[in-house]
Scaffold this active site. Structure first.
Site, PDB file in Angstrom:
ATOM      1  N   ASN A 193       1.905   6.146 -10.285  1.00  0.00           N
ATOM      2  CA  ASN A 193       0.614   5.925 -11.266  1.00  0.00           C
ATOM      3  C   ASN A 193      -0.417   5.299 -10.264  1.00  0.00           C
ATOM      4  O   ASN A 193      -1.740   5.659 -10.681  1.00  0.00           O
ATOM      5  CB  ASN A 193       1.013   4.885 -12.189  1.00  0.00           C
ATOM      6  CG  ASN A 193      -0.371   4.555 -12.812  1.00  0.00           C
ATOM      7  OD1 ASN A 193      -0.945   5.074 -13.631  1.00  0.00           O
ATOM      8  ND2 ASN A 193      -0.797   3.094 -12.399  1.00  0.00           N
ATOM      9  N   ASP A 231       0.908  -1.075   0.136  1.00  0.00           N
ATOM     10  CA  ASP A 231      -0.227  -0.104   0.013  1.00  0.00           C
ATOM     11  C   ASP A 231       0.940   1.286  -0.072  1.00  0.00           C
ATOM     12  O   ASP A 231       1.496   1.414   0.959  1.00  0.00           O
ATOM     13  CB  ASP A 231      -0.823  -0.036   1.180  1.00  0.00           C
ATOM     14  CG  ASP A 231      -1.684   1.077   1.240  1.00  0.00           C
ATOM     15  OD1 ASP A 231      -1.733   2.205   0.431  1.00  0.00           O
ATOM     16  OD2 ASP A 231      -2.679   1.234   2.226  1.00  0.00           O
ATOM     17  N   TYR A 271     -11.605  13.506  -6.895  1.00  0.00           N
ATOM     18  CA  TYR A 271     -10.536  13.154  -7.808  1.00  0.00           C
ATOM     19  C   TYR A 271     -10.001  14.414  -8.523  1.00  0.00           C
ATOM     20  O   TYR A 271      -8.750  14.257  -8.577  1.00  0.00           O
ATOM     21  CB  TYR A 271     -11.477  12.254  -8.932  1.00  0.00           C
ATOM     22  CG  TYR A 271     -10.687  11.597 -10.102  1.00  0.00           C
ATOM     23  CD1 TYR A 271      -9.649  10.831  -9.844  1.00  0.00           C
ATOM     24  CD2 TYR A 271     -10.464  12.314 -11.530  1.00  0.00           C
ATOM     25  CE1 TYR A 271      -8.743  10.228 -10.872  1.00  0.00           C
ATOM     26  CE2 TYR A 271      -9.725  11.782 -12.451  1.00  0.00           C
ATOM     27  CZ  TYR A 271      -9.010  10.899 -12.360  1.00  0.00           C
ATOM     28  OH  TYR A 271      -8.138  10.237 -13.078  1.00  0.00           O
TER      29      TYR A 271
END
Length: 330
Positions: free
Chosen positions: A148, A121, A213
């Site tokens: 990414n 993680d 987002y």
């Protein structure tokens, strides 16, 4: 101003001393003189930038280098990892999806490179530190870091969930802070490295249905701009390069694509396959591009112009372009 992290008592700064007319006049003179100096010194730099618009810089060789791709088990991350392996890079794949991480590594090894999957993680700083030690042991020092890993919105109600907001900030933003902290010192010491961050078109054009987002993608853009400046101030800008990638809509997670297609004003935008992004990212690395929109239908500076338009003009352009895209695709 907010309280500092150590919660120390607030103390006012000393008063700003008043300046005399002579002092203000001298400061104005210095400002004008420095600006004129800047204009003359910038002429060859503007010419260099103009030439680069119409020429392709020589591509550097990245074969044999070690690359780390976070979120590399699926989607865009997997496409980037495969494109790097095709260039001869050894690849470390970091992802919480252990099963698909192993499958991705199997695909990478077909290109006769070393590849290792790590279940980690990357929003956990200590886990990233351990990842750094593991990669150094298995593959050697990281030359190319591709940040990414990210969380995509999958339904319209997520923006109202504190848990989603917090997790998105941790994965989309903080993970890039942690990986950069862990790997940049080695790059600087070896005078060799490239740090890539995958932002989004939403890092310039914020969709109202995905505010969390968009916020994280704007944050990535800001972090990379600051990182580039930091490297310049430390005299490392020519040795450790940065690239920020702004993908358009790519065909990755099914739930996210379904949400995109059902969003007002975006139902008919073109959606691209991840392979194209992987190739574009590798090209950007090899040619040291600072910022790139994928596909390269627009340039980042054009998006910067868009975001500063009067709001009504911007809305009209968005509506017009959406209709234009439909005609082009018909």
């Amino acid at each position: 101003m907010a309280a500092t992290a150590d919660a120390s008592p607030y103390s006012w700064a000393d008063p700003v001393p008043l300046k005399t007319t002579l002092q203000r006049g001298w400061e104005l003179f210095e400002l004008v003189f420095n600006f004129i100096l800047f204009v003359f010194e910038s002429v060859p730099l503007w010419w260099e930038a103009l030439v680069q618009l119409f020429s392709t810089p020589p591509a550097k060789n990245i074969s044999g280098q070690t690359a780390l791709v976070t979120g590399g088990a699926n989607g865009l991350g997997q496409a980037i990892a495969i494109a790097l392996a095709q260039e001869g890079c050894n690849v470390a794949v970091a992802d919480v999806d252990e099963a698909n991480g192993r499958e991705t590594v199997a695909k990478l090894r077909r290109y006769n490179v070393s590849a290792v999957a790590y279940k980690v993680d990357v929003s956990d700083y200590e886990a990233v530190r351990q990842l750094g030690r593991d990669i150094e042991r298995d593959l050697g020092p990281v030359d190319i870091l591709v940040n990414n890993a990210g969380i995509l919105p999958t339904n319209f109600s997520q923006d109202n969930l504190p848990s989603h907001c917090k997790r998105s900030m941790e994965v989309n933003v903080l993970s890039g802070f942690w990986t950069t902290q862990v790997f940049i010192d080695s790059m600087i010491r070896r005078r060799k490295g490239h740090i890539v961050a995958i932002s989004s078109l939403a890092g310039y054009i914020a969709p109202g249905w995905a505010k969390t987002y968009a916020t994280t993608k704007f944050a990535i853009r800001g972090f990379m701009d600051a990182l580039e400046d930091d490297l310049y101030l430390r005299g490392q800008a020519e040795h450790v390069r940065t690239t920020t990638v702004f993908p358009q809509a790519f065909n990755t997670r099914k739930q996210a694509i379904s949400l995109l297609k059902s969003s007002s004003g975006l139902t008919r935008i073109p959606i691209y396959e991840p392979t194209a992004l992987g190739k574009s990212v590798v090209k950007a690395i090899k040619t040291n591009q600072r910022k790139v929109v994928v596909p390269e239908t627009v340039k980042p500076y054009q998006l910067a112009f868009y975001e500063n338009m009067p709001i009504k003009v911007r809305r009209l352009l968005t509506k017009t372009m959406a209709q234009g895209e439909v005609k082009l695709l018909d």
